[in-house]
Design a protein around this motif. Structure first.
Motif, PDB file in Angstrom:
ATOM      1  N   LYS A   4     -62.230  12.636 -15.334  1.00 22.65           N
ATOM      2  CA  LYS A   4     -61.444  11.386 -15.336  1.00 22.65           C
ATOM      3  C   LYS A   4     -60.202  11.567 -16.189  1.00 22.65           C
ATOM      4  CE  LYS A   4     -61.804   6.424 -15.993  1.00 22.65           C
ATOM      5  NZ  LYS A   4     -60.448   6.275 -15.634  1.00 22.65           N
ATOM      6  N   LYS A   5     -60.326  12.219 -17.337  1.00 20.31           N
ATOM      7  CA  LYS A   5     -59.161  12.461 -18.201  1.00 20.31           C
ATOM      8  C   LYS A   5     -58.144  13.308 -17.460  1.00 20.31           C
ATOM      9  CE  LYS A   5     -57.456  13.544 -22.624  1.00 20.31           C
ATOM     10  NZ  LYS A   5     -56.088  13.217 -22.315  1.00 20.31           N
ATOM     11  N   LEU A  10     -53.039  13.826 -14.510  1.00 16.50           N
ATOM     12  CA  LEU A  10     -52.298  14.162 -13.272  1.00 16.50           C
ATOM     13  C   LEU A  10     -51.567  12.929 -12.744  1.00 16.50           C
ATOM     14  CD1 LEU A  10     -54.762  16.546 -11.401  1.00 16.50           C
ATOM     15  CD2 LEU A  10     -52.577  17.144 -12.440  1.00 16.50           C
ATOM     16  N   LYS A  11     -52.237  11.780 -12.781  1.00 12.99           N
ATOM     17  CA  LYS A  11     -51.608  10.533 -12.320  1.00 12.99           C
ATOM     18  C   LYS A  11     -50.386  10.211 -13.183  1.00 12.99           C
ATOM     19  CE  LYS A  11     -52.519   5.685 -11.456  1.00 12.99           C
ATOM     20  NZ  LYS A  11     -53.368   4.536 -11.777  1.00 12.99           N
ATOM     21  N   SER A  12     -50.522  10.387 -14.472  1.00 14.35           N
ATOM     22  CA  SER A  12     -49.419  10.121 -15.396  1.00 14.35           C
ATOM     23  C   SER A  12     -48.245  11.062 -15.118  1.00 14.35           C
ATOM     24  CB  SER A  12     -49.925  10.284 -16.827  1.00 14.35           C
ATOM     25  OG  SER A  12     -48.870  10.133 -17.742  1.00 14.35           O
ATOM     26  N   LEU A  18     -42.228  10.889 -10.232  1.00 10.73           N
ATOM     27  CA  LEU A  18     -41.733   9.907  -9.263  1.00 10.73           C
ATOM     28  C   LEU A  18     -40.628   9.064  -9.882  1.00 10.73           C
ATOM     29  CD1 LEU A  18     -42.288   8.986  -6.372  1.00 10.73           C
ATOM     30  CD2 LEU A  18     -43.864   7.280  -7.270  1.00 10.73           C
ATOM     31  N   SER A  19     -40.831   8.612 -11.104  1.00 15.37           N
ATOM     32  CA  SER A  19     -39.828   7.818 -11.795  1.00 15.37           C
ATOM     33  C   SER A  19     -38.551   8.631 -12.010  1.00 15.37           C
ATOM     34  CB  SER A  19     -40.400   7.344 -13.137  1.00 15.37           C
ATOM     35  OG  SER A  19     -39.400   6.682 -13.878  1.00 15.37           O
ATOM     36  N   GLN A  20     -38.729   9.906 -12.355  1.00 20.47           N
ATOM     37  CA  GLN A  20     -37.576  10.788 -12.577  1.00 20.47           C
ATOM     38  C   GLN A  20     -36.797  10.979 -11.266  1.00 20.47           C
ATOM     39  OE1 GLN A  20     -38.768  14.608 -14.089  1.00 20.47           O
ATOM     40  NE2 GLN A  20     -36.698  15.159 -14.742  1.00 20.47           N
TER      41      GLN A  20
END
Length: 104
Positions: A4-5, A10-12, A18-20
């Motif tokens: 989960k960590k 990976l999600k972060s 994506l934001s970049q």
């Protein structure tokens, strides 16, 4: 728990990438639009210059046409005056001939 960590990490990372990318795309769009704005401004300036040149030429043409009209009118007056003088000369010549004829 470590899976989960790992998934959260990976999600972060994915969200940050994506934001970049979104920021880069927005910057690229701004650059492109800015280029269009510069080109539009250049074309508008060029159009204004040609319009001013055309307006100045139109005014100069109108002024020349007015001057030509004045000169044509003056020429007509001069021609009338010449015709009047020619008629007066003919009258005087006729009187001279008549006077010479009377002398004889």
């Amino acid at each position: 728990n470590s899976t989960k960590k790992r998934a959260d990490d990976l999600k972060s990372i994915y969200e940050e990438k994506l934001s970049q990318q979104e920021d880069e795309h927005e910057a690229e769009i701004k650059d492109l639009n800015g280029g269009h704005d510069d080109e539009r401004k250049r074309l508008e300036d060029e159009r204004d210059k040609y319009k001013n040149d055309y307006d100045m030429q139109s005014k100069a043409k109108k002024k020349l046409e007015e001057e030509k009209k004045e000169l044509d009118e003056q020429q007509k007056l001069d021609q009338k005056e010449l015709a009047n003088k020619d008629n007066r000369i003919k009258e005087l010549e006729q009187k001279n001939k008549h006077l010479e004829h009377e002398k004889m």
